[in-house]
Scaffold this motif. Structure first.
Motif, PDB file in Angstrom:
ATOM      1  N   LYS A 107       0.814  -1.214   0.000  1.00 22.39           N
ATOM      2  CA  LYS A 107       0.000   0.000   0.000  1.00 22.39           C
ATOM      3  C   LYS A 107       0.849   1.265   0.000  1.00 22.39           C
ATOM      4  CE  LYS A 107      -3.746  -2.302   2.514  1.00 22.39           C
ATOM      5  NZ  LYS A 107      -4.569  -2.316   3.748  1.00 22.39           N
ATOM      6  N   ALA A 108       2.143   1.108   0.237  1.00 19.96           N
ATOM      7  CA  ALA A 108       3.035   2.262   0.366  1.00 19.96           C
ATOM      8  C   ALA A 108       3.463   2.787  -1.000  1.00 19.96           C
ATOM      9  CB  ALA A 108       4.268   1.897   1.185  1.00 19.96           C
ATOM     10  N   PHE A 109       3.489   4.109  -1.115  1.00 15.70           N
ATOM     11  CA  PHE A 109       4.077   4.798  -2.261  1.00 15.70           C
ATOM     12  C   PHE A 109       5.122   5.740  -1.695  1.00 15.70           C
ATOM     13  CE2 PHE A 109       4.093   8.542  -5.159  1.00 15.70           C
ATOM     14  CZ  PHE A 109       4.672   7.919  -6.258  1.00 15.70           C
ATOM     15  N   TYR A 110       6.391   5.495  -2.007  1.00 12.10           N
ATOM     16  CA  TYR A 110       7.483   6.257  -1.410  1.00 12.10           C
ATOM     17  C   TYR A 110       7.673   7.570  -2.155  1.00 12.10           C
ATOM     18  CZ  TYR A 110       8.405   1.758   0.768  1.00 12.10           C
ATOM     19  OH  TYR A 110       8.286   0.577   1.464  1.00 12.10           O
ATOM     20  N   ILE A 111       7.636   8.656  -1.404  1.00 13.80           N
ATOM     21  CA  ILE A 111       7.651   9.981  -2.008  1.00 13.80           C
ATOM     22  C   ILE A 111       8.998  10.661  -1.812  1.00 13.80           C
ATOM     23  CG2 ILE A 111       5.169  10.382  -1.910  1.00 13.80           C
ATOM     24  CD1 ILE A 111       5.553  11.893   0.708  1.00 13.80           C
ATOM     25  N   GLU A 112       9.354  11.466  -2.787  1.00 12.98           N
ATOM     26  CA  GLU A 112      10.536  12.312  -2.748  1.00 12.98           C
ATOM     27  C   GLU A 112      10.308  13.438  -3.740  1.00 12.98           C
ATOM     28  OE1 GLU A 112      14.044  10.628  -5.037  1.00 12.98           O
ATOM     29  OE2 GLU A 112      12.864   8.796  -4.631  1.00 12.98           O
ATOM     30  N   ARG A 113      11.237  14.379  -3.780  1.00 11.35           N
ATOM     31  CA  ARG A 113      11.071  15.509  -4.697  1.00 11.35           C
ATOM     32  C   ARG A 113      10.878  15.009  -6.137  1.00 11.35           C
ATOM     33  NH1 ARG A 113      15.263  20.361  -6.347  1.00 11.35           N
ATOM     34  NH2 ARG A 113      13.713  21.597  -7.436  1.00 11.35           N
ATOM     35  N   GLY A 114       9.842  15.520  -6.775  1.00 10.15           N
ATOM     36  CA  GLY A 114       9.588  15.170  -8.163  1.00 10.15           C
ATOM     37  C   GLY A 114       8.754  13.921  -8.359  1.00 10.15           C
ATOM     38  N   SER A 115       8.292  13.285  -7.283  1.00 13.78           N
ATOM     39  CA  SER A 115       7.456  12.087  -7.418  1.00 13.78           C
ATOM     40  C   SER A 115       6.224  12.398  -8.265  1.00 13.78           C
ATOM     41  CB  SER A 115       6.992  11.597  -6.047  1.00 13.78           C
ATOM     42  OG  SER A 115       8.068  11.085  -5.293  1.00 13.78           O
ATOM     43  N   SER A 116       5.868  11.459  -9.117  1.00 15.21           N
ATOM     44  CA  SER A 116       4.644  11.613  -9.907  1.00 15.21           C
ATOM     45  C   SER A 116       3.860  10.317  -9.872  1.00 15.21           C
ATOM     46  CB  SER A 116       4.954  12.006 -11.358  1.00 15.21           C
ATOM     47  OG  SER A 116       5.737  11.002 -11.988  1.00 15.21           O
ATOM     48  N   ARG A 117       2.541  10.469  -9.893  1.00 15.69           N
ATOM     49  CA  ARG A 117       1.682   9.289  -9.822  1.00 15.69           C
ATOM     50  C   ARG A 117       0.258   9.679 -10.193  1.00 15.69           C
ATOM     51  NH1 ARG A 117      -0.110   5.411  -4.697  1.00 15.69           N
ATOM     52  NH2 ARG A 117       0.053   3.444  -5.832  1.00 15.69           N
ATOM     53  N   LYS A 118      -0.439   8.770 -10.873  1.00 17.19           N
ATOM     54  CA  LYS A 118      -1.878   8.923 -10.974  1.00 17.19           C
ATOM     55  C   LYS A 118      -2.425   8.693  -9.567  1.00 17.19           C
ATOM     56  CE  LYS A 118      -2.680   7.132 -15.643  1.00 17.19           C
ATOM     57  NZ  LYS A 118      -3.366   6.049 -16.399  1.00 17.19           N
ATOM     58  N   TRP A 119      -3.289   9.486  -9.076  1.00 11.91           N
ATOM     59  CA  TRP A 119      -3.801  10.724  -9.601  1.00 11.91           C
ATOM     60  C   TRP A 119      -3.342  11.824  -8.675  1.00 11.91           C
ATOM     61  CZ3 TRP A 119      -6.201   6.038 -10.225  1.00 11.91           C
ATOM     62  CH2 TRP A 119      -6.551   5.689 -11.534  1.00 11.91           C
ATOM     63  N   MET A 120      -2.132  11.639  -8.158  1.00  8.99           N
ATOM     64  CA  MET A 120      -1.543  12.658  -7.290  1.00  8.99           C
ATOM     65  C   MET A 120      -1.296  13.931  -8.079  1.00  8.99           C
ATOM     66  SD  MET A 120       1.956  12.610  -4.990  1.00  8.99           S
ATOM     67  CE  MET A 120       3.111  12.717  -6.359  1.00  8.99           C
ATOM     68  N   ASN A 121      -0.579  13.825  -9.185  1.00  8.84           N
ATOM     69  CA  ASN A 121      -0.320  15.001 -10.010  1.00  8.84           C
ATOM     70  C   ASN A 121      -0.399  14.691 -11.506  1.00  8.84           C
ATOM     71  OD1 ASN A 121       2.099  13.546 -10.169  1.00  8.84           O
ATOM     72  ND2 ASN A 121       3.138  14.891  -8.710  1.00  8.84           N
ATOM     73  N   ILE A 122      -1.020  13.581 -11.828  1.00 17.97           N
ATOM     74  CA  ILE A 122      -1.258  13.209 -13.220  1.00 17.97           C
ATOM     75  C   ILE A 122      -2.737  12.878 -13.364  1.00 17.97           C
ATOM     76  CG2 ILE A 122      -0.749  11.604 -15.094  1.00 17.97           C
ATOM     77  CD1 ILE A 122       1.956  11.071 -13.772  1.00 17.97           C
ATOM     78  N   GLY A 123      -3.446  13.617 -14.193  1.00 22.65           N
ATOM     79  CA  GLY A 123      -4.837  13.322 -14.472  1.00 22.65           C
ATOM     80  C   GLY A 123      -4.976  12.528 -15.753  1.00 22.65           C
ATOM     81  N   ASP A 124      -6.125  11.921 -15.947  1.00 17.85           N
ATOM     82  CA  ASP A 124      -6.415  11.235 -17.205  1.00 17.85           C
ATOM     83  C   ASP A 124      -7.908  11.307 -17.465  1.00 17.85           C
ATOM     84  OD1 ASP A 124      -7.561   9.361 -15.516  1.00 17.85           O
ATOM     85  OD2 ASP A 124      -6.157   7.749 -15.983  1.00 17.85           O
ATOM     86  N   GLU A 125      -8.385  10.488 -18.381  1.00 16.46           N
ATOM     87  CA  GLU A 125      -9.802  10.545 -18.720  1.00 16.46           C
ATOM     88  C   GLU A 125     -10.691  10.013 -17.595  1.00 16.46           C
ATOM     89  OE1 GLU A 125      -8.056   6.682 -19.963  1.00 16.46           O
ATOM     90  OE2 GLU A 125      -7.513   8.794 -20.236  1.00 16.46           O
ATOM     91  N   THR A 126     -10.102   9.285 -16.657  1.00 23.43           N
ATOM     92  CA  THR A 126     -10.872   8.733 -15.539  1.00 23.43           C
ATOM     93  C   THR A 126     -11.147   9.775 -14.475  1.00 23.43           C
ATOM     94  OG1 THR A 126      -9.864   6.562 -15.903  1.00 23.43           O
ATOM     95  CG2 THR A 126     -10.932   6.931 -13.774  1.00 23.43           C
ATOM     96  N   ARG A 127     -10.108  10.521 -14.088  1.00 22.91           N
ATOM     97  CA  ARG A 127     -10.263  11.558 -13.062  1.00 22.91           C
ATOM     98  C   ARG A 127      -9.127  12.552 -13.186  1.00 22.91           C
ATOM     99  NH1 ARG A 127      -9.382   6.879 -10.338  1.00 22.91           N
ATOM    100  NH2 ARG A 127     -11.541   6.867  -9.623  1.00 22.91           N
ATOM    101  N   GLY A 128      -9.318  13.727 -12.601  1.00 21.05           N
ATOM    102  CA  GLY A 128      -8.294  14.756 -12.649  1.00 21.05           C
ATOM    103  C   GLY A 128      -7.229  14.563 -11.583  1.00 21.05           C
ATOM    104  N   SER A 129      -6.197  15.353 -11.699  1.00 21.66           N
ATOM    105  CA  SER A 129      -5.108  15.349 -10.727  1.00 21.66           C
ATOM    106  C   SER A 129      -5.578  15.938  -9.407  1.00 21.66           C
ATOM    107  CB  SER A 129      -3.943  16.179 -11.278  1.00 21.66           C
ATOM    108  OG  SER A 129      -3.060  16.576 -10.247  1.00 21.66           O
ATOM    109  N   SER A 130      -4.914  15.538  -8.311  1.00 19.30           N
ATOM    110  CA  SER A 130      -5.216  16.104  -6.999  1.00 19.30           C
ATOM    111  C   SER A 130      -4.541  17.455  -6.787  1.00 19.30           C
ATOM    112  CB  SER A 130      -4.771  15.146  -5.897  1.00 19.30           C
ATOM    113  OG  SER A 130      -3.356  15.092  -5.822  1.00 19.30           O
TER     114      SER A 130
END
Length: 294
Positions: A107-130
């Motif tokens: 369940k863990a997603f390890y974060i650091e500077r520049g991390s990207s992930r759906k739908w943290m900062n990447i949107g698509d046709e399913t839902r927008g970015s947070s």
């Protein structure tokens, strides 16, 4: 519209963001026997209808993970955003044990500077970015490596805290800094550049030990600094003389209603007021204290 809420939980931190997309984010956990049911019930209600629920842990100090086990049991954390670390403690609370379990799980997603992930900062046709971005840590930084090693050896995990930015198009920019300490921030102040900020949640609950370097204050030029519930004797309230501040000790729960070019602000203390906001007669929530026009 999105909602940021800074919960009044005493000597600790806990927040949530009800995004203007199909996202809901909780940041840190500081529950007690007195408040745990009310807060968890509120979050359950507010996240209804949201397809993505994430929990961001800034760092594993007890006042940021207190009763995380209860939170997880009641709500269920499927997306645990965390700085990868090997923190140890001589006494392990149930909250810390659950932190470690989640940290070491799928369940863990390890974060650091520049991390990207759906739908943290990447949107698509399913839902927008947070609208969330991670500005720190830089894992290769020597000061950060030392902080990781110190936490691994049972010392404070404060300085493995991440820096989180939330931004809304044509609207709010807010920053969280966990419990970063002054000496550590002074050592890394040239490593990153921080953006213009509307709402800054002061690190280390607004204590003097979390005083932000002037270079960063100048970069962020925050419209409002939210000072946490540190004891008044420890508060660094006077260190930001040129910036408007809200003291959570007095304001209690603070709700930020974020819309295009405006932030309407509410306090759960009916007697709390400030003199630096515009008055626009809002009533979405109880106890409106004014509007910040961006």
């Amino acid at each position: 519209m999105s909602i940021i809420k800074s919960l009044s939980v005493g000597d600790g931190d806990m927040f949530y963001i009800k995004h203007n997309s199909d996202n809901f984010t909780s940041i840190d956990c500081c529950l007690s026997e007195d408040n745990k049911k009310d807060i968890v019930d509120e979050i359950k209600e507010e996240k209804k209808g949201k397809g993505i629920f994430r929990f961001i842990s800034t760092h594993p100090d007890e006042d940021h993970i207190q009763k995380l086990d209860y939170f997880d049991d009641e709500i269920g954390i499927d997306n645990f955003y965390v700085v990868k670390n090997e923190t140890t403690k001589s006494v392990e609370t149930d909250g810390f044990k659950r932190y470690k379990k989640l940290h070491n799980s799928d369940k863990a997603f390890y974060i650091e500077r520049g991390s990207s992930r759906k739908w943290m900062n990447i949107g698509d046709e399913t839902r927008g970015s947070s609208g969330l971005s991670i500005l720190w840590p830089i894992r290769s930084n020597e000061y950060f490596k030392t902080a990781l090693e110190n936490a691994k050896n049972g010392q404070t995990p404060n300085n493995i805290s991440c820096i989180i930015k939330y931004s809304l198009e044509d609207g709010v920019t807010a920053i969280w800094m966990g419990d970063l300490e002054t000496d550590f921030m002074e050592n890394i102040k040239d490593e990153i550049t921080l953006p213009k900020t509307n709402i800054l949640f002061a690190p280390h609950h607004g204590r003097k030990s979390g005083k932000i370097p002037q270079k960063w204050i100048d970069q962020m030029d925050p419209d409002i600094i939210v000072m946490g519930e540190a004891n008044s004797n420890d508060s660094d309230y006077a260190s930001y003389p040129n910036h408007n501040k809200i003291r959570q000790n007095s304001a209690k729960n603070i709700t930020f209603e974020c819309i295009t070019n405006k932030i309407h602000i509410y306090s759960s203390n009916i007697n709390y007021s400030v003199d630096f906001l515009d008055w626009e007669y809002q009533n979405t929530f109880d106890y409106y204290i004014g509007t910040l026009n961006l």
